[in-house]
Design an enzyme around this catalytic site. Structure first.
Site, short mmCIF file in Angstrom:
data_model
loop_
_atom_site.label_atom_id
_atom_site.label_comp_id
_atom_site.label_asym_id
_atom_site.label_seq_id
_atom_site.Cartn_x
_atom_site.Cartn_y
_atom_site.Cartn_z
N ASP A 175 0.91 -1.05 0.00
CA ASP A 175 0.02 -0.06 0.08
C ASP A 175 0.92 1.16 0.00
OD1 ASP A 175 -1.42 2.25 1.00
OD2 ASP A 175 -3.19 1.06 1.39
N HIS A 176 0.98 1.81 -1.12
CA HIS A 176 2.09 2.86 -1.10
C HIS A 176 2.18 4.16 -0.23
CE1 HIS A 176 -0.50 5.01 -3.77
NE2 HIS A 176 0.17 6.28 -3.70
N HIS A 238 -5.77 2.94 1.30
CA HIS A 238 -5.06 4.22 1.75
C HIS A 238 -5.62 4.93 2.89
CE1 HIS A 238 -3.08 3.10 -2.14
NE2 HIS A 238 -3.80 3.91 -2.68
#
Ligand code: BG6
Length: 501
Positions: A175-176, A238
């Site tokens: 999950d950047h 996010h």
């Protein structure tokens, strides 16, 4: 700094956009800082016919032309296979073994799935068939890109499939957002200062706002986005991760299990959405055509790849309650959307008012309770708003900003999210990766919303002109709070409805 063992990174989907835009530049930066072990190799894998040379040239598009990149290029290799064909995997294994021999590298391998999600279950299966999941001669790790399923059921199916072939400690779900420097700083801000923890609860915090807005629309991703929407694309992953980090209890240590256990507890404490009151707590919107800076901007339904009658949401605002000792009575408001006035992600901690007002405020904004703004991007930093005395006679109070901006640390190098996350995986640290049970729990939170929207075609979908802060209904969601949403500007310290666009 941990030592990096020699390894090979195998990227599936190597001819795709993510590889050249994000992965290769991130690996290049790590190489430049001498953070990749020695020897190391990157083996691109996909269906496109190419040889090593052609792959090296293609990857240069997003790299500077200098000596380091020429050296970096020499570590790149390529293998053409039909990723969905089991018969092609023995050949891939041979190529990996040949590389290992040539480079005298041990069997440490990271497999990166940068492919369409429909291959997420197949590739691990075919890797396991040829023994490339076995760790006898070195580690084997698998990085998976979101989406981790499109709903709760498919997320569970995916986890089940992945765990059939790899163990949880071999799985790295990226999950950047967790790779962003400022997101990690949230942990440090909270847990390395004695100042905040005593205040970080329902007694002193009135409510929390989390905004992740984008000024871009769906660009060339209309086809994907129209099947997804903001809830699946941003909220389930996010924004939930940000809620988790703001709301979690202090972990006993900073490691993958401790942090992810605390995040899971937060997700478990989020009150299930009451679908009978969904309209009051979840607002969905879709951008409509408008004029920005004199130019006509198309509405979402006019975008390429989007159904002209689409009811997919490009905006979501919602109110969450966390039913635990720390947060009872302190709502979390989250919102995200495309084609909003500016690109910004920030967390705003709104403290309660002082219990007794002794002084006059010079205007209504000055009477604001304290706010702590944690700016994730851009103009990364932290801003505290507090009341101070206006110089001169009397005791007039004015709200002033105290801020810290990362840009002021001019010497500090801010690694990109992919850089940080890839290095963590190479070094075997999954702290900033999502664990399977957390992903499923986050799906459990949003699933009733998805179901209600799908089953009730009359559920309101509010239009908002492109370039505005979303539908009016999103204001009503937060109307009970003193000042409503903070309207952030590009830079950290300005806010209000009127910013330079
Ligand atoms: C991705 C979403 O996960 O995150 C995109 O699929 C979105 O739609 C992007 O634009 C936002 O990431 P960032 O880092 O630009 O905030």
């Amino acid at each position: 700094m941990k030592k990096t063992a020699p390894h090979i990174v195998v990227i599936f989907g190597a001819s795709g956009d993510l590889t050249k835009r994000k992965l290769i530049p991130a690996l290049y930066n790590l190489h430049q800082q001498q953070l990749l072990g020695h020897p190391f190799a990157i083996l691109g894998v996909s269906r496109t016919e190419m040889n090593d040379e052609a792959f090296r040239d293609k990857m240069m598009e997003f790299l500077p032309s200098n000596e380091t990149s020429a050296d970096f290029q020499s570590h790149l290799y390529y293998e053409t296979i039909q990723t969905s064909e089991e018969n092609d995997y023995p050949g891939l294994k041979l190529r990996i073994e040949k590389l290992q021999k040539e480079l005298k590298a041990p069997g440490n391998i990271i497999f990166y799935l940068s492919t369409p999600p429909k291959l997420y279950s197949l590739i691990p299966k075919f890797l396991s068939k040829v023994g490339l999941n076995q760790e006898d001669d070195g580690f084997k790790r698998l990085i998976v890109e979101k989406p981790f399923g499109t709903d709760l059921k498919s997320a569970r199916d995916l986890n089940r499939d992945l765990l059939q072939y790899f163990n949880e400690n071999q799985l790295y779900r990226i999950d950047h957002y967790l790779g962003k420097e400022t997101v990690q700083n949230l942990l440090v801000l909270r847990f390395s200062n004695a100042l905040w923890e005593p205040l970080w609860n329902h007694k002193y915090i009135d409510h929390v706002q989390i905004t992740s807005s984008e000024s871009l629309g769906v660009e060339k991703r209309g086809g994907y986005y129209d099947q997804s929407g903001a809830l699946r694309d941003m909220v389930q992953n996010h924004l939930m991760q940000l809620v988790g980090l703001v709301a979690m209890e202090p972990p006993t240590v900073i490691n993958a299990d401790a942090i992810r256990n605390e995040m899971l507890k937060v997700f478990q404490s989020i009150r299930p959405i009451d679908t009978n009151k969904l309209e009051e707590n979840v607002i969905r919107g879709q951008y409509t055509s408008s004029s920005i800076k004199g130019e006509t901007v198309p509405g979402y339904r006019e975008e390429e790849g989007v159904d002209p009658e689409s009811r997919t949401e490009t905006f979501v605002a919602m109110k969450l309650n966390i039913d635990n000792w720390r947060w009872a009575g302190t709502p979390f408001y989250i919102r995200t959307g495309k084609k909003l006035p500016t690109r910004v992600t920030e967390i705003v901690i709104n403290f309660r008012s002082a219990p007794h007002h002794l002084f006059d405020a010079s205007d209504f904004r000055s009477a604001q309770p304290n706010q702590l703004v944690i700016r994730i991007q851009p103009d990364e930093g932290i801003l505290m708003k507090m009341g101070l005395k206006v110089p001169g006679a009397g005791f007039n109070v004015q709200s002033v900003n105290m801020n810290f901006r990362y840009a002021e640390l001019s010497e500090a190098y801010l690694p990109t999210a992919y850089e940080r996350l890839l290095l963590d995986c190479i070094q075997g640290d999954a702290t900033l990766y999502s664990r399977g049970d957390n992903v499923e729990k986050a799906w459990e939170i949003v699933q009733p919303i998805i179901d209600t929207w799908e089953q009730n075609h009359h559920f309101p979908l509010h239009g908002y002109p492109a370039g505005t802060w979303g539908p009016l209904a999103a204001e009503e969601l937060i109307v009970s709070q003193v000042n409503g949403w903070r309207y952030p500007c590009k830079n950290l310290s300005n806010d209000g409805e009127y910013c330079e666009l």
